[in-house]
Design a protein around this motif. Structure first.
Motif, PDB file in Angstrom:
ATOM      1  N   SER A  54      -5.767   4.934   1.025  1.00  0.00           N
ATOM      2  CA  SER A  54      -4.907   4.823  -0.256  1.00  0.00           C
ATOM      3  C   SER A  54      -5.672   4.365  -1.646  1.00  0.00           C
ATOM      4  O   SER A  54      -5.102   4.132  -2.709  1.00  0.00           O
ATOM      5  CB  SER A  54      -3.760   4.168   0.006  1.00  0.00           C
ATOM      6  OG  SER A  54      -2.780   4.697   1.078  1.00  0.00           O
ATOM      7  N   SER A  55      -6.861   3.893  -1.511  1.00  0.00           N
ATOM      8  CA  SER A  55      -7.601   3.197  -2.410  1.00  0.00           C
ATOM      9  C   SER A  55      -7.973   3.892  -3.692  1.00  0.00           C
ATOM     10  O   SER A  55      -8.659   3.280  -4.569  1.00  0.00           O
ATOM     11  CB  SER A  55      -8.692   2.223  -1.834  1.00  0.00           C
ATOM     12  OG  SER A  55      -9.803   3.103  -1.520  1.00  0.00           O
ATOM     13  N   TRP A  57      -1.457   4.990  -6.937  1.00  0.00           N
ATOM     14  CA  TRP A  57      -2.274   4.560  -7.637  1.00  0.00           C
ATOM     15  C   TRP A  57      -3.654   5.301  -7.403  1.00  0.00           C
ATOM     16  O   TRP A  57      -4.538   5.952  -8.205  1.00  0.00           O
ATOM     17  CB  TRP A  57      -3.006   3.019  -7.606  1.00  0.00           C
ATOM     18  CG  TRP A  57      -1.935   2.138  -7.890  1.00  0.00           C
ATOM     19  CD1 TRP A  57      -0.480   2.510  -8.763  1.00  0.00           C
ATOM     20  CD2 TRP A  57      -1.709   0.637  -7.931  1.00  0.00           C
ATOM     21  NE1 TRP A  57       0.165   1.173  -8.773  1.00  0.00           N
ATOM     22  CE2 TRP A  57      -0.663   0.247  -8.345  1.00  0.00           C
ATOM     23  CE3 TRP A  57      -2.546  -0.066  -7.296  1.00  0.00           C
ATOM     24  CZ2 TRP A  57      -0.180  -1.151  -8.458  1.00  0.00           C
ATOM     25  CZ3 TRP A  57      -2.487  -1.484  -7.389  1.00  0.00           C
ATOM     26  CH2 TRP A  57      -0.945  -1.800  -7.938  1.00  0.00           C
ATOM     27  N   GLY A  58      -3.886   5.431  -6.032  1.00  0.00           N
ATOM     28  CA  GLY A  58      -4.935   6.322  -5.333  1.00  0.00           C
ATOM     29  C   GLY A  58      -4.935   7.774  -5.867  1.00  0.00           C
ATOM     30  O   GLY A  58      -6.063   8.082  -6.270  1.00  0.00           O
ATOM     31  N   ARG A  59      -3.749   8.228  -5.989  1.00  0.00           N
ATOM     32  CA  ARG A  59      -3.658   9.560  -6.333  1.00  0.00           C
ATOM     33  C   ARG A  59      -3.879   9.903  -7.754  1.00  0.00           C
ATOM     34  O   ARG A  59      -4.622  10.812  -8.269  1.00  0.00           O
ATOM     35  CB  ARG A  59      -2.297  10.330  -6.046  1.00  0.00           C
ATOM     36  CG  ARG A  59      -2.045  11.512  -6.582  1.00  0.00           C
ATOM     37  CD  ARG A  59      -2.867  12.484  -5.613  1.00  0.00           C
ATOM     38  NE  ARG A  59      -2.971  13.971  -6.300  1.00  0.00           N
ATOM     39  CZ  ARG A  59      -3.695  14.839  -6.073  1.00  0.00           C
ATOM     40  NH1 ARG A  59      -4.700  14.688  -5.693  1.00  0.00           N
ATOM     41  NH2 ARG A  59      -3.600  16.047  -6.618  1.00  0.00           N
ATOM     42  N   GLU A  60      -3.433   8.873  -8.859  1.00  0.00           N
ATOM     43  CA  GLU A  60      -3.886   8.679 -10.030  1.00  0.00           C
ATOM     44  C   GLU A  60      -5.319   8.672 -10.346  1.00  0.00           C
ATOM     45  O   GLU A  60      -5.846   9.220 -11.254  1.00  0.00           O
ATOM     46  CB  GLU A  60      -3.156   7.612 -10.712  1.00  0.00           C
ATOM     47  CG  GLU A  60      -3.321   7.760 -12.236  1.00  0.00           C
ATOM     48  CD  GLU A  60      -2.619   6.458 -12.701  1.00  0.00           C
ATOM     49  OE1 GLU A  60      -3.094   5.938 -14.071  1.00  0.00           O
ATOM     50  OE2 GLU A  60      -1.641   5.986 -12.280  1.00  0.00           O
ATOM     51  N   CYS A  61      -6.087   7.891  -9.563  1.00  0.00           N
ATOM     52  CA  CYS A  61      -7.549   7.749  -9.637  1.00  0.00           C
ATOM     53  C   CYS A  61      -8.182   9.170  -9.448  1.00  0.00           C
ATOM     54  O   CYS A  61      -9.189   9.426 -10.032  1.00  0.00           O
ATOM     55  CB  CYS A  61      -8.014   6.729  -8.794  1.00  0.00           C
ATOM     56  SG  CYS A  61      -7.757   5.134  -8.921  1.00  0.00           S
ATOM     57  N   VAL A 103       0.673  -1.203   0.019  1.00  0.00           N
ATOM     58  CA  VAL A 103       0.133  -0.078   0.017  1.00  0.00           C
ATOM     59  C   VAL A 103       1.105   1.245  -0.126  1.00  0.00           C
ATOM     60  O   VAL A 103       0.619   2.262  -0.777  1.00  0.00           O
ATOM     61  CB  VAL A 103      -0.892  -0.094   1.214  1.00  0.00           C
ATOM     62  CG1 VAL A 103      -1.545   1.220   1.385  1.00  0.00           C
ATOM     63  CG2 VAL A 103      -2.032  -0.861   1.066  1.00  0.00           C
ATOM     64  N   ALA A 104       1.915   1.336   0.811  1.00  0.00           N
ATOM     65  CA  ALA A 104       2.643   2.498   0.800  1.00  0.00           C
ATOM     66  C   ALA A 104       3.780   2.548  -0.175  1.00  0.00           C
ATOM     67  O   ALA A 104       3.599   3.900  -0.743  1.00  0.00           O
ATOM     68  CB  ALA A 104       3.640   2.331   2.215  1.00  0.00           C
ATOM     69  N   GLY A 105       3.942   1.439  -0.807  1.00  0.00           N
ATOM     70  CA  GLY A 105       5.116   1.534  -1.973  1.00  0.00           C
ATOM     71  C   GLY A 105       4.420   1.732  -3.391  1.00  0.00           C
ATOM     72  O   GLY A 105       5.149   2.662  -4.062  1.00  0.00           O
TER      73      GLY A 105
END
Length: 556
Positions: free
Chosen positions: A174-175, A105-109, A98-100
């Protein structure tokens, strides 16, 4: 709940100053041969501000560490309840992932929201919802990590739901909001399981609970129509037309469909009889299963996507208005039992719905660290208390659900689950908005900047008190629960609370909170027989009608 905790996990900032390196000193004056008098003059250089230094302080960006290893509350809870069963190595490895990578990905979403393509380059209508590559990777990850499957594999027995929620607790901040379709997928699987896993939904159930990305399906939820909201009994106009093979075709307009890019959905409709008539109210509604598929021409079968919804938050997830025009469907509930059949879905999705510190130790203001300012530390402590209380409430509801699904629940457990599910959703939904807002304030100006990713937390949190019932609707649900059990659920709650009463230091702080402002205000005389009339007089600017109530002039 999970959005509150995001401020302790995903956005724990590693601040501090650093000097700007590699910037040469501003150039000195340049001398050159001068004007007509032969004197040497200083040539005019660039304007002073062009080469001016912009200062030496740069705040470090927020850095996410392993959310499992950094969360003492989660680890402490699991240590007390699952010392022999929980795979800590798996949770730690998931936290590293999740951290790595997942957090990115969550920010890209967030920055690449879905878009709707109505037509292909040759003019054919395709109604294709295009999502980011990160959104698709979230789906694969969810299958691989068993974020739905864990609840149905039950490898941890009655604690399987607690273990599932622990992974979702780590994943959620982070999802990129992918936990929303997962909640509906879990709810759909629960409804299918309760109704009996047989044709035509047997294959769907195996896909909803699969761990193989190529097999994994997500489910949407298509309940809301133009009249909207929780009153589906009077607000549903979609009709189901019986077919000779026992299937149905659905015709209607769904005003708000969540996770519209899902592989299937559950929806309500009114079944027509032989004369084409339908029954009014809730007794006329049945629950239907539909698959989202395309024909050889690339068009959706029986669906037209009118538009994507332009929402305050949750922009990562596609939500659309759909016209159902002969959509193939299968009835999942008994005829007229649609509302009762979605109760299992509401239980699951409401539990899912219920899911700065380091920054204060590094950020300086007025000559000392934020953590050394007593008032700021008090604010952080209040937020921490809210978060811990909500976490334990949600985990206790998950524990009760796991006991019910494993067949070991007592009658008291069943009463508690029925009562606490809407209570947990009500409190945590409200808490999320307030605590996240306070958290953004603790970041100062950076908490208001879109490129930090922080404002999205507040926008997304607002949906929690709206989706699956507002606080007013949930309050009525609690009262209905109390009335139908003749007060038995309250006795179960009081005995449960007394048996589990523990007061560590933060527990005492929690007890200082006013958890029931309605009761408090009633004791102060704010709630009485004439209260509704007074409220109407205030809101609609008209005289109060209740006998003995103050007049409009008194109120103004």
């Amino acid at each position: 709940m999970s959005l509150c905790s995001a401020l302790w996990t995903r956005h724990a900032a590693a601040g501090g100053a650093r000097r700007l390196r590699g910037v040469p000193p501003p150039p000195g004056p340049v001398r050159s041969a001068g004007g007509a008098d032969g004197e040497r003059r200083e040539a005019a250089g660039p304007p002073p501000y062009a080469a001016a230094r912009i200062g030496s302080f740069f705040q470090e960006r927020p850095v996410l560490k392993n959310p499992f290893l950094e969360d003492a509350l989660l680890r402490g809870y699991l240590r007390r309840h699952l010392p022999q069963q929980t795979s800590w190595a798996e949770l730690s490895a998931f936290g590293e992932r999740v951290a790595g990578e997942v957090d990115g990905w969550g920010r890209e979403c967030e920055v690449t929201p879905p878009r709707l393509v109505h037509f292909d380059p040759w003019g054919r209508r395709v109604d294709r919802i295009v999502t980011s590559s990160a959104w698709k990777r979230m789906k694969d990850l969810s299958a691989q990590e068993g974020l739905v499957a864990i609840g149905y594999e039950r490898s941890f027995g009655e604690w399987s739901r607690v273990y599932q929620m622990s992974k979702l607790f780590i994943f959620s901040p982070s999802s990129g909001l992918y936990t929303c379709p997962l909640a509906m997928t879990d709810g759909a699987a629960k409804v299918i399981q309760a109704s009996g896993v047989s044709w035509p939904v047997e294959e769907a159930f195996s896909r909803l609970t699969a761990r193989q990305p190529e097999r994994f399906w997500t489910s949407g939820q298509w309940m809301t129509e133009r009249q909207g909201g929780s009153d589906v009994g009077s607000g549903t106009e979609t009709v189901a037309v019986p077919q000779t093979d026992g299937s149905y075709q659905l015709h209607g307009f769904k005003w708000f469909t969540s996770a519209t890019d899902a592989d299937m959905a559950l929806t309500l409709a009114r079944e027509q009889d032989g004369s084409g008539a339908t029954a009014p109210g809730s007794r006329g509604l049945s629950l239907f299963y539909v698959e989202v598929s395309r024909g050889e021409d690339g068009r959706l079968k029986g669906i037209e996507v009118q538009r994507l919804k332009d929402k305050l938050g949750t922009r990562q997830m596609p939500t659309a208005e759909l016209l159902l025009a002969g959509l193939p469907a299968h009835r999942l509930s008994e005829k007229g039992r649609g509302v009762a059949s979605i109760a299992n879905m509401l239980t699951i999705t409401r539990i899912h719905n219920s899911l700065s510190r380091d920054y204060a130790s590094r950020r300086s203001a007025f000559g000392k660290l934020l953590k050394d300012h007593p008032l700021h530390l008090q604010t952080l402590a209040r937020m921490e208390v809210e978060t811990r209380g909500a976490f334990l409430l949600v985990m206790d509801v998950c524990r009760l659900l796991g006991r019910e699904e494993s067949g070991v629940a007592t009658r008291r457990d069943a009463h508690l689950l029925r009562l606490l599910t809407p209570v947990a959703k009500l409190y945590t939904g409200k808490q999320a908005v307030a605590v996240v807002s306070e958290g953004l304030e603790s970041f100062g100006g950076q908490g208001y900047m879109e490129d930090t990713g922080l404002p999205a937390l507040l926008r997304d949190a607002q949906v929690l008190s709206i989706w699956e019932g507002t606080t007013n609707v949930l309050s009525l649900d609690v009262l209905r629960c109390v009335a139908r059990s003749s007060g038995t659920v309250l006795h179960a709650y009081f005995s449960h609370a007394k048996r589990r009463r523990v007061f560590p230091p933060w527990g005492r702080r929690w007890c200082e909170l006013d958890l029931c402002p309605v009761a408090t205000r009633r004791a102060r005389g704010c709630y009485d027989v004439g209260a509704a009339a007074l409220d109407a007089a205030l809101v609609y600017d008209r005289p109060a009608e209740a006998e003995g109530s103050p007049t409009h002039r008194d109120l103004t």
